[in-house]
Design a protein around this motif. Structure first.
Motif, PDB file in Angstrom:
ATOM      1  N   ILE A   4       0.846  -1.192   0.000  1.00 31.52           N
ATOM      2  CA  ILE A   4       0.000   0.000   0.000  1.00 31.52           C
ATOM      3  C   ILE A   4       0.885   1.248   0.000  1.00 31.52           C
ATOM      4  O   ILE A   4       1.884   1.308   0.712  1.00 31.52           O
ATOM      5  N   ASN A   5       0.495   2.229  -0.825  1.00 27.25           N
ATOM      6  CA  ASN A   5       1.255   3.479  -0.967  1.00 27.25           C
ATOM      7  C   ASN A   5       2.699   3.255  -1.389  1.00 27.25           C
ATOM      8  O   ASN A   5       3.563   4.072  -1.122  1.00 27.25           O
TER       9      ASN A   5
ATOM     10  N   LYS B 240     -15.739  -0.593   1.257  1.00 25.32           N
ATOM     11  CA  LYS B 240     -14.782   0.227   0.511  1.00 25.32           C
ATOM     12  C   LYS B 240     -13.435   0.148   1.230  1.00 25.32           C
ATOM     13  O   LYS B 240     -13.399   0.048   2.456  1.00 25.32           O
ATOM     14  N   VAL B 241     -12.383   0.231   0.463  1.00 25.48           N
ATOM     15  CA  VAL B 241     -11.069   0.132   1.106  1.00 25.48           C
ATOM     16  C   VAL B 241     -10.559   1.512   1.525  1.00 25.48           C
ATOM     17  O   VAL B 241     -11.003   2.530   1.001  1.00 25.48           O
ATOM     18  N   ASP B 242      -9.641   1.506   2.495  1.00 26.42           N
ATOM     19  CA  ASP B 242      -9.149   2.761   3.062  1.00 26.42           C
ATOM     20  C   ASP B 242      -7.760   3.130   2.518  1.00 26.42           C
ATOM     21  O   ASP B 242      -6.967   3.746   3.202  1.00 26.42           O
ATOM     22  N   PHE B 243      -7.454   2.656   1.306  1.00 29.80           N
ATOM     23  CA  PHE B 243      -6.168   3.025   0.704  1.00 29.80           C
ATOM     24  C   PHE B 243      -6.393   3.281  -0.787  1.00 29.80           C
ATOM     25  O   PHE B 243      -7.435   2.945  -1.337  1.00 29.80           O
ATOM     26  N   GLU B 244      -5.395   3.870  -1.400  1.00 31.80           N
ATOM     27  CA  GLU B 244      -5.517   4.229  -2.813  1.00 31.80           C
ATOM     28  C   GLU B 244      -5.362   3.002  -3.706  1.00 31.80           C
ATOM     29  O   GLU B 244      -4.454   2.188  -3.485  1.00 31.80           O
ATOM     30  N   CYS B 245      -6.243   2.874  -4.686  1.00 36.50           N
ATOM     31  CA  CYS B 245      -6.126   1.762  -5.632  1.00 36.50           C
ATOM     32  C   CYS B 245      -6.911   2.085  -6.881  1.00 36.50           C
ATOM     33  O   CYS B 245      -7.597   3.102  -6.946  1.00 36.50           O
TER      34      CYS B 245
ATOM     35  N   GLY C 241      -8.645 -11.878   0.406  1.00 35.91           N
ATOM     36  CA  GLY C 241      -9.336 -10.663  -0.011  1.00 35.91           C
ATOM     37  C   GLY C 241      -9.520  -9.615   1.075  1.00 35.91           C
ATOM     38  O   GLY C 241      -8.888  -9.665   2.129  1.00 35.91           O
ATOM     39  N   VAL C 242     -10.432  -8.645   0.790  1.00 38.69           N
ATOM     40  CA  VAL C 242     -10.644  -7.548   1.748  1.00 38.69           C
ATOM     41  C   VAL C 242     -11.275  -8.056   3.047  1.00 38.69           C
ATOM     42  O   VAL C 242     -11.106  -7.451   4.101  1.00 38.69           O
ATOM     43  N   VAL C 243     -11.970  -9.178   2.956  1.00 41.70           N
ATOM     44  CA  VAL C 243     -12.554  -9.758   4.173  1.00 41.70           C
ATOM     45  C   VAL C 243     -11.440 -10.054   5.179  1.00 41.70           C
ATOM     46  O   VAL C 243     -11.508  -9.680   6.347  1.00 41.70           O
ATOM     47  N   LYS C 244     -10.388 -10.698   4.665  1.00 39.41           N
ATOM     48  CA  LYS C 244      -9.230 -11.018   5.506  1.00 39.41           C
ATOM     49  C   LYS C 244      -8.544  -9.725   5.960  1.00 39.41           C
ATOM     50  O   LYS C 244      -8.155  -9.585   7.120  1.00 39.41           O
ATOM     51  N   TYR C 245      -8.407  -8.783   5.031  1.00 37.98           N
ATOM     52  CA  TYR C 245      -7.715  -7.523   5.317  1.00 37.98           C
ATOM     53  C   TYR C 245      -8.397  -6.801   6.484  1.00 37.98           C
ATOM     54  O   TYR C 245      -7.751  -6.370   7.426  1.00 37.98           O
ATOM     55  N   PHE C 246      -9.736  -6.690   6.434  1.00 37.08           N
ATOM     56  CA  PHE C 246     -10.436  -5.958   7.486  1.00 37.08           C
ATOM     57  C   PHE C 246     -10.518  -6.755   8.791  1.00 37.08           C
ATOM     58  O   PHE C 246     -10.594  -6.180   9.869  1.00 37.08           O
TER      59      PHE C 246
END
Lengths: 79, 342
Positions: free
Chosen positions: B258-259, B276-281, B334-339
């Motif tokens: 990220i970044n 929604k994700v909290d980083f730029e993509c 995925g984002v599920v794991k990320y969050f």
């Protein structure tokens, strides 16, 4: 060497730069140092190699000490 | 044991170590500049069984460095010819010659019959194949390679973490310069092949210090060495039969992307999907990835993610197979794991 750090080169990299060791401005993080290296030696950017910092292959960003031993290690395949 | 008396009297060696050598089966792949000296030292040390794989024939230009062969051997197969010479050195060592090149079809079968593999080949495609099969079969691998007056030797024991060549260079390097172009001196390859033989002997006889998960860089002009620790770069790599690999990132590794200016993060979910994700993509839903391929920068590392990691895996395969992207990975889970890890 005030605010400088030396980097050892191996393989085709030392041939490319024509030196076994180069000196660049010191930066406090690995990623910044990498940027500085490519700024001063843009021909390195297209080369394949890994960074070893204090005898350890490093991929992720980290804080760098000015005494750190840095080497650029290209792959070899000859046999 | 009179034959081996000079080595059995060594500290930390003895008859016990000699017995271990006798009971071991070593496979040397490539009977060239590294393979010839390596094989000679392995056979004379008393290894019980040695396999030699090389489909190449001896050429006059090989003789300055491939020291098992003589002028009379020109045109003969390297593995077969090496076997003849080595039989004379120590007739009790059982030698199996494979006068073929190792490939995807025969690698697993040949490698599975040995305890240790020594990579003395000279191209990355073969080196990565050997590496991947050794990872799969948990076979210790002694890697050696030469570039002009420099060399590398590494020992991958393939225990717990299975640290291997891909933890240094994840994909086969492109700029490989072969010895035809770079040049090679027999005496330099002799040093490196001997180090490989030595590391093999140390591994089999369980010597405490060996290049375990380390790579030695050696410059024989300046006699400069660096010994570098290799750590697990990609804890989770799926090796496909096609020779391709899928790199699964865990959340910690993904956060490192990220970044990162060298990375393009791609969300392959549909625009309406939450969270929604909290980083730029960049958002490119999987069904539209092909038509939006121009949005991806091949110079950068592409990191894909989706809801649970299924579509992103599909996207990795698409980019690798159809568009020849080299630096692609995806977030496993995925984002599920990320969050869930936040």
């Amino acid at each position: 060497m005030d605010n400088k750090i030396s980097i050892k080169l191996f393989g085709n990299l030392s041939e490319l730069i024509n030196a076994h060791e180069i000196v660049i401005d010191f930066k406090t993080t690995f990623f910044e140092l990498k940027d500085e290296l490519y700024l001063q030696f843009p021909m390195l950017e297209k080369q394949e190699f890994v960074f070893a910092i204090n005898q350890k292959i490093t991929h992720e960003n980290s804080i760098i000490n000015q005494n750190a031993e840095i080497a650029l290690l290209p792959p070899f395949s000859g046999g | 044991m009179q034959r081996f008396i000079r080595q059995t009297i060594l500290p930390n060696f003895g008859n016990e170590a000699q017995q271990k050598l006798l009971n071991s089966k070593v496979l040397v792949i490539g009977a060239g500049g590294l393979g010839c000296p390596c094989l000679q030292y392995l056979v004379s040390s008393g290894i019980g069984e040695i396999g030699i794989v090389d489909g190449d024939n001896i050429d006059i230009s090989n003789l300055q460095r491939q020291i098992l062969f003589t002028t009379n051997d020109i045109g003969k197969n390297k593995a077969a010819s090496a076997k003849d010479k080595l039989n004379d050195i120590h007739p009790s060592t059982k030698i199996n010659s494979f006068p073929i090149f190792i490939d995807e079809k025969n690698a697993s079968e040949i490698i599975s019959k040995y305890d240790v593999v020594v990579d003395c080949t000279d191209d990355f495609k073969t080196r990565y194949l050997i590496n991947d099969v050794c990872v799969e079969l948990s076979k210790p691998l002694i890697f050696g390679a030469n570039y002009q007056f420099e060399g590398q030797v590494a020992v991958f024991k393939m225990d717990d973490l299975k640290i291997n060549l891909r933890d240094i260079f994840p994909t086969p390097p492109k700029q490989a310069i072969r010895c035809e172009e770079a040049g090679a001196l027999g005496a330099v390859l002799g040093i490196l092949g001997s180090v490989q033989a030595l590391e093999t002997i140390k591994l089999i006889t369980k010597q405490e210090d060996c290049l375990h998960n380390e790579i030695l860089y050696l410059n024989v002009i300046k006699y400069e060495t660096v010994k570098i620790k290799i750590t697990k770069k990609m804890p989770d790599i799926r090796y496909l039969m096609s020779g391709k690999t899928i790199i699964n990132l865990n959340v910690e590794e993904f956060k490192g992307k990220i970044n990162n200016p060298l990375v393009q993060l791609i969300d392959v979910r549909n625009e309406t999907e939450l969270p929604k994700v909290d980083f730029e993509c960049i958002q490119i839903p999987l069904p539209t990835l092909k038509e939006n391929i121009h949005l991806l920068n091949k110079e950068k590392e592409i990191v894909l993610f989706c809801h649970v990691g299924i579509r992103s895996l599909e996207a990795v395969e698409l980019l690798q197979d159809e568009f020849d992207f080299q630096k692609v990975s995806h977030l496993k889970g995925g984002v599920v794991k990320y969050f869930s890890m936040k």
